[in-house]
Design a protein around this motif. Structure first.
Motif, mmCIF file in Angstrom:
data_model
loop_
_atom_site.group_PDB
_atom_site.id
_atom_site.type_symbol
_atom_site.label_atom_id
_atom_site.label_comp_id
_atom_site.label_asym_id
_atom_site.label_seq_id
_atom_site.Cartn_x
_atom_site.Cartn_y
_atom_site.Cartn_z
ATOM 1 N N GLY A 10 0.608 -1.149 0.253
ATOM 2 C CA GLY A 10 -0.049 -0.129 -0.166
ATOM 3 C C GLY A 10 0.759 1.310 0.028
ATOM 4 O O GLY A 10 1.997 1.026 0.194
ATOM 5 N N VAL A 11 0.221 2.483 -0.231
ATOM 6 C CA VAL A 11 1.019 3.717 -0.276
ATOM 7 C C VAL A 11 1.625 3.965 0.881
ATOM 8 O O VAL A 11 2.975 4.139 1.094
ATOM 9 N N LEU A 12 1.062 3.578 2.023
ATOM 10 C CA LEU A 12 1.608 3.776 3.592
ATOM 11 C C LEU A 12 2.620 2.976 3.850
ATOM 12 O O LEU A 12 3.721 3.207 4.368
ATOM 13 N N GLY A 13 2.365 1.783 3.446
ATOM 14 C CA GLY A 13 3.116 0.502 3.686
ATOM 15 C C GLY A 13 4.625 0.766 3.081
ATOM 16 O O GLY A 13 5.671 0.399 3.326
ATOM 17 N N GLN A 14 4.579 1.034 1.741
ATOM 18 C CA GLN A 14 5.802 1.138 0.942
ATOM 19 C C GLN A 14 6.513 2.452 1.521
ATOM 20 O O GLN A 14 7.760 2.188 1.415
ATOM 21 N N GLU A 15 5.989 3.427 2.070
ATOM 22 C CA GLU A 15 6.692 4.417 2.679
ATOM 23 C C GLU A 15 7.356 4.239 3.898
ATOM 24 O O GLU A 15 8.519 4.429 3.914
ATOM 25 N N THR A 28 11.387 -7.009 6.281
ATOM 26 C CA THR A 28 10.441 -7.808 5.320
ATOM 27 C C THR A 28 9.040 -7.280 5.138
ATOM 28 O O THR A 28 8.340 -6.938 6.052
ATOM 29 N N GLY A 29 8.626 -7.124 4.022
ATOM 30 C CA GLY A 29 7.489 -6.794 3.424
ATOM 31 C C GLY A 29 6.735 -7.749 3.075
ATOM 32 O O GLY A 29 6.881 -8.745 2.438
ATOM 33 N N VAL A 30 5.548 -7.859 3.850
ATOM 34 C CA VAL A 30 4.311 -8.901 3.822
ATOM 35 C C VAL A 30 3.395 -8.535 2.685
ATOM 36 O O VAL A 30 2.800 -7.229 2.890
ATOM 37 N N THR A 31 3.168 -9.234 1.708
ATOM 38 C CA THR A 31 2.238 -8.964 0.672
ATOM 39 C C THR A 31 1.450 -10.295 0.509
ATOM 40 O O THR A 31 1.882 -11.595 0.889
ATOM 41 N N PRO A 38 8.121 -7.998 -6.064
ATOM 42 C CA PRO A 38 8.908 -6.926 -6.753
ATOM 43 C C PRO A 38 8.624 -5.376 -6.186
ATOM 44 O O PRO A 38 9.440 -4.393 -6.102
ATOM 45 N N VAL A 39 7.272 -5.038 -5.790
ATOM 46 C CA VAL A 39 7.063 -3.951 -5.220
ATOM 47 C C VAL A 39 7.834 -3.414 -4.090
ATOM 48 O O VAL A 39 8.511 -2.406 -4.009
ATOM 49 N N ILE A 40 7.933 -4.241 -3.219
ATOM 50 C CA ILE A 40 8.469 -4.427 -1.871
ATOM 51 C C ILE A 40 10.017 -4.279 -2.369
ATOM 52 O O ILE A 40 10.804 -3.483 -1.629
ATOM 53 N N GLU A 41 10.447 -5.179 -3.027
ATOM 54 C CA GLU A 41 12.170 -5.151 -3.257
ATOM 55 C C GLU A 41 12.538 -3.776 -3.806
ATOM 56 O O GLU A 41 13.542 -3.371 -3.446
ATOM 57 N N GLY A 42 11.753 -3.135 -4.579
ATOM 58 C CA GLY A 42 11.898 -1.805 -5.103
ATOM 59 C C GLY A 42 12.028 -0.728 -4.064
ATOM 60 O O GLY A 42 12.657 0.437 -4.393
ATOM 61 N N ARG A 43 11.613 -1.135 -2.859
ATOM 62 C CA ARG A 43 11.552 0.007 -1.982
ATOM 63 C C ARG A 43 12.706 -0.396 -0.953
ATOM 64 O O ARG A 43 12.912 0.250 0.296
ATOM 65 N N ILE A 69 5.329 -4.132 12.151
ATOM 66 C CA ILE A 69 4.513 -2.858 11.930
ATOM 67 C C ILE A 69 3.234 -3.130 10.967
ATOM 68 O O ILE A 69 3.495 -3.887 9.821
ATOM 69 N N ASN A 70 2.299 -2.696 11.480
ATOM 70 C CA ASN A 70 0.913 -3.197 10.626
ATOM 71 C C ASN A 70 0.433 -1.780 9.990
ATOM 72 O O ASN A 70 -0.267 -1.048 10.550
ATOM 73 N N THR A 71 0.254 -1.814 8.698
ATOM 74 C CA THR A 71 -0.204 -0.636 7.907
ATOM 75 C C THR A 71 -1.473 -1.240 6.902
ATOM 76 O O THR A 71 -1.862 -0.229 6.209
ATOM 77 N N LEU A 72 -1.909 -2.255 7.263
ATOM 78 C CA LEU A 72 -3.100 -2.880 6.597
ATOM 79 C C LEU A 72 -4.375 -1.891 6.523
ATOM 80 O O LEU A 72 -4.767 -1.418 7.437
ATOM 81 N N ALA A 73 -4.899 -1.696 5.185
ATOM 82 C CA ALA A 73 -6.057 -0.763 5.250
ATOM 83 C C ALA A 73 -6.362 -0.821 3.851
ATOM 84 O O ALA A 73 -5.765 -1.355 2.714
ATOM 85 N N HIS A 74 -7.672 -0.840 3.346
ATOM 86 C CA HIS A 74 -8.232 -0.644 2.081
ATOM 87 C C HIS A 74 -9.549 0.323 2.273
ATOM 88 O O HIS A 74 -10.692 -0.095 2.049
#
Length: 298
Positions: A10-15, A28-31, A38-43, A69-74
């Motif tokens: 997500g936008v917040l999680g990526q930041e 470690t980015g959880v998806t 690849p989105v997480i690795e790019g960050r 760290i939990n940033t989950l939202a939709h």
């Protein structure tokens, strides 16, 4: 530190991933989907696929991590948020996934949980400042998922563990909702809720990402995190200027605002949020405001 971030695409999680990696942490980015890796690795993080509703799967993912760290939202975009079913996925994430994340972190031996929350749970307080001790206005059942999420984080903070709950202001930047608002301003469409004299707490995504890094230094508790509150009239001018519109963004007529429902009613509240506690304890400061030129491209 070794840190796991849920909601990492997500936008917040990526930041958060980018800011943590830049600070030298192993992230470690959880998806939930392969395409998120690849989105997480790019960050700058390591991407891993896991079921955020499965405690056992999450516990394996969180093994040997110091912090989660939990940033989950939709959050639904624009006026579709008036429809109760539009919030079904967001509700499930807060009501079920966040609870599973807290429990999995406990089982995995994680020592600290940082939970994203929102400042829009406070009641309308006019021009008076709002600190963390202000009682929340969450009696309506629509807020049950957020309340359950907070309870799960608080319950985690036992036996030497700590939980930091960040009550974030309204995010602005490159997210879909802000993009929608900028487009509406360009087209001269009414898009803003509330009254011009009401206060709104704003937080740029970059500053939110940095706040998660700063939260590593915070003790257990609730913290408001936002920039300097400004009136919605000022926000309308800044939004129009950033959109390169002929004038300020327009407010939705009061008669229409009266029927937006509980979910959007919170966006009408006057919230003059104080972030002094978080700034004093961690040293965090906002660096990008709505008057910063080009904030929508940062």
């Amino acid at each position: 530190m070794k840190i796991a971030v849920t909601g990492a695409t997500g936008v917040l999680g990526q930041e958060a991933v980018a800011a943590l990696a830049e600070a030298g942490h192993e992230v470690t980015g959880v998806t939930r989907r392969d395409r998120g890796v690849p989105v997480i690795e790019g960050r700058g993080g390591r991407g891993i696929v896991a079921d955020v509703f499965d405690v056992d799967d999450l516990a394996r993912t969180f093994s040997r991590h110091d912090v989660v760290i939990n940033t989950l939202a939709h959050v639904p975009v624009d006026m579709t948020a008036m429809r109760p079913l539009a919030w079904r996925e967001d509700d499930r994430l807060h009501l079920e996934a966040s609870v599973a994340i807290a429990e999995a972190a406990r089982r995995a031996g994680v020592r600290k949980l940082i939970q994203e929350s929102t400042a829009f749970l406070y009641p309308d307080n006019g021009s008076e400042w709002i600190g963390e001790d202000e009682p929340l206005a969450v009696r309506d059942r629509a807020f049950r998922p957020r309340v359950r999420e907070m309870r799960a984080a608080v319950d985690f903070a036992t036996e030497g563990r700590s939980a930091v709950i960040l009550r974030l202001g309204q995010l602005f930047g490159r997210d879909p909702q802000t993009t929608h608002m900028l487009q509406a301003a360009r087209e001269g469409k009414a898009v803003l809720l509330g009254k011009p004299e009401n206060y709104i707490p704003l937080l740029h995504h970059r500053d939110a990402g940095r706040a998660f890094v700063s939260a590593l230094r915070a003790g257990s508790g609730f913290y408001n995190v936002a920039g300097e509150p400004l009136t919605r009239e000022r926000w309308a001018k800044d939004l129009g200027r950033e959109a390169k519109a002929p004038g300020p963004a327009k407010f939705i007529p009061e008669i229409t605002q009266a029927i937006v429902g509980t979910r959007l009613e919170v966006q009408r509240r006057s919230l003059r949020i104080s972030s002094v506690r978080f700034m004093s304890e961690t040293g965090w400061r906002p660096t990008i405001g709505p008057s910063t030129p080009g904030w929508s491209r940062m």
